[in-house]
Design a protein around this motif. Sequence first.
Motif, mmCIF file in Angstrom:
data_model
loop_
_atom_site.group_PDB
_atom_site.id
_atom_site.type_symbol
_atom_site.label_atom_id
_atom_site.label_comp_id
_atom_site.label_asym_id
_atom_site.label_seq_id
_atom_site.Cartn_x
_atom_site.Cartn_y
_atom_site.Cartn_z
ATOM 1 N N VAL A 162 47.913 30.213 53.465
ATOM 2 C CA VAL A 162 48.531 29.050 53.396
ATOM 3 C C VAL A 162 49.000 28.361 52.183
ATOM 4 N N LEU A 163 49.979 28.110 51.908
ATOM 5 C CA LEU A 163 50.355 27.071 50.987
ATOM 6 C C LEU A 163 50.946 25.889 51.425
ATOM 7 N N SER A 164 50.265 24.730 50.786
ATOM 8 C CA SER A 164 50.685 23.632 51.418
ATOM 9 C C SER A 164 51.400 22.466 50.122
ATOM 10 N N TYR A 165 52.301 21.585 50.819
ATOM 11 C CA TYR A 165 52.975 20.611 50.071
ATOM 12 C C TYR A 165 52.975 19.359 50.653
ATOM 13 N N ASP A 166 53.327 18.346 50.007
ATOM 14 C CA ASP A 166 53.121 16.930 50.380
ATOM 15 C C ASP A 166 54.652 16.432 50.952
ATOM 16 N N ASP B 264 50.613 13.631 54.672
ATOM 17 C CA ASP B 264 49.104 12.885 54.730
ATOM 18 C C ASP B 264 48.378 13.960 53.798
ATOM 19 N N ASN B 265 47.639 13.727 53.143
ATOM 20 C CA ASN B 265 46.670 14.345 52.290
ATOM 21 C C ASN B 265 45.492 14.794 53.056
ATOM 22 N N ASP B 266 44.912 13.988 53.736
ATOM 23 C CA ASP B 266 43.852 14.488 54.582
ATOM 24 C C ASP B 266 44.184 15.398 55.811
ATOM 25 N N MET B 267 45.342 15.128 56.527
ATOM 26 C CA MET B 267 45.815 16.009 57.601
ATOM 27 C C MET B 267 46.077 17.441 56.845
ATOM 28 N N ARG B 268 46.918 17.334 55.833
ATOM 29 C CA ARG B 268 47.120 18.713 55.239
ATOM 30 C C ARG B 268 46.036 19.401 54.637
ATOM 31 N N MET C 295 49.792 37.307 57.119
ATOM 32 C CA MET C 295 50.795 36.392 57.551
ATOM 33 C C MET C 295 50.707 34.867 56.571
ATOM 34 N N LYS C 296 51.942 34.680 56.079
ATOM 35 C CA LYS C 296 51.978 33.603 55.125
ATOM 36 C C LYS C 296 52.564 32.462 55.973
ATOM 37 N N ILE C 297 51.925 31.174 55.890
ATOM 38 C CA ILE C 297 52.262 30.046 56.345
ATOM 39 C C ILE C 297 52.589 29.059 55.404
ATOM 40 N N LEU C 298 53.789 28.207 55.239
ATOM 41 C CA LEU C 298 54.273 27.209 54.622
ATOM 42 C C LEU C 298 53.991 25.687 55.218
ATOM 43 N N LEU C 299 53.059 25.114 54.810
ATOM 44 C CA LEU C 299 52.469 23.830 55.459
ATOM 45 C C LEU C 299 53.134 22.756 54.570
ATOM 46 N N ALA C 300 54.063 21.766 55.425
ATOM 47 C CA ALA C 300 54.653 20.597 54.659
ATOM 48 C C ALA C 300 54.149 19.497 55.442
ATOM 49 N N GLU C 301 53.238 18.650 54.841
ATOM 50 C CA GLU C 301 52.558 17.347 55.464
ATOM 51 C C GLU C 301 52.357 16.552 54.321
#
Length: 118
Positions: free
Chosen positions: A27-31, A9-13, A1-7
């Motif tokens: 998980v792939l994350s972006y700021d 706040d660096n620490d929160m992300r 399962m792939k999740i794209l995270l957009a947040e």
Amino acid sequence: MKILLAEDDNDMRRFLAKALQNAGYDVLSYDNGLSAYNRLREEPFELLLTDIVMPEMDGIELARRATELDPDIKVMFITGFAAVALNPDSKAPKDAKVLSKPFHLRDLVNEVEKLLAA
């Protein structure tokens, strides 16, 4: 399962990505919303997990565009401004889940599991 995270706040992300990875998710994350949207255009994800208030493109606009690209993508907002997400005029996807800050990482993982199982 792939999740794209957009947040934005660096620490929160970092905390969110780590908790979801520990639960077995990819998980792939972006700021910011614009970078996340550009990634969504490249490959499909099962879940978009996004903050609402972000630079360049807010989470509601990101979610709206994500569901245009993939009507089956699940959406969860993480925010300290839950009333904003629930505003019917916001054009947020109607079946999006809202998780209000502050929350425990275990609650996040549980809500993600429920949403993806639905």
